[in-house]
Design an enzyme around this catalytic site. Structure first.
Site, short mmCIF file in Angstrom:
data_model
loop_
_atom_site.label_atom_id
_atom_site.label_comp_id
_atom_site.label_asym_id
_atom_site.label_seq_id
_atom_site.Cartn_x
_atom_site.Cartn_y
_atom_site.Cartn_z
N ARG A 202 32.35 -26.52 -38.17
CA ARG A 202 30.91 -26.79 -38.09
C ARG A 202 30.09 -25.50 -38.01
NH1 ARG A 202 29.95 -30.28 -33.20
NH2 ARG A 202 31.71 -29.06 -32.48
N ASN B 165 30.68 -33.52 -35.68
CA ASN B 165 32.01 -34.13 -35.63
C ASN B 165 31.85 -35.63 -35.39
OD1 ASN B 165 33.45 -31.75 -35.92
ND2 ASN B 165 33.82 -31.50 -33.74
#
Length: 102
Positions: free
Chosen positions: A27, A45
């Site tokens: 990320r 997520n």
């Protein structure tokens, strides 16, 4: 269709990344790549181990971002990328950020 500052059509895609993409800095790397490309939106997520990204920009920017999401981080093992076009009207994102897990 909405337009960006330079009159290029603005497009939005929801991308689900499946594979081994959590716990490796995916990320954060995604945020850095989006900033480098000028893409706006978010990444987060999911509890099932996948990663979602909402990406917004020109068609060229989104093609480059999707290519990166699929292959751009060597530590990630991406099995599948599911890309869904978000049709207008849609909100315009001002920046790209990391959201909490869904």
């Amino acid at each position: 269709m909405e337009f960006g500052d330079n009159d290029e059509p603005l497009e939005t895609r929801l991308v689900q990344v499946r594979g081994e993409v959590q716990g490796i800095g995916y990320r954060e790397a995604c945020v850095r790549r989006a900033h480098a490309l000028g893409v706006t939106g978010w990444v987060r997520n999911r509890m099932d181990g996948s990663v979602d990204a909402m990406v917004q920009g020109s068609s060229e920017q989104l093609a480059e971002m999707c290519a990166w999401l699929s292959e751009g981080m060597s530590a990630a093992l991406v099995d599948r990328l599911e890309v869904t076009e978000v049709l207008p009207p849609f909100a315009r994102f001002e920046h790209f950020e990391r959201l909490p897990t869904l």
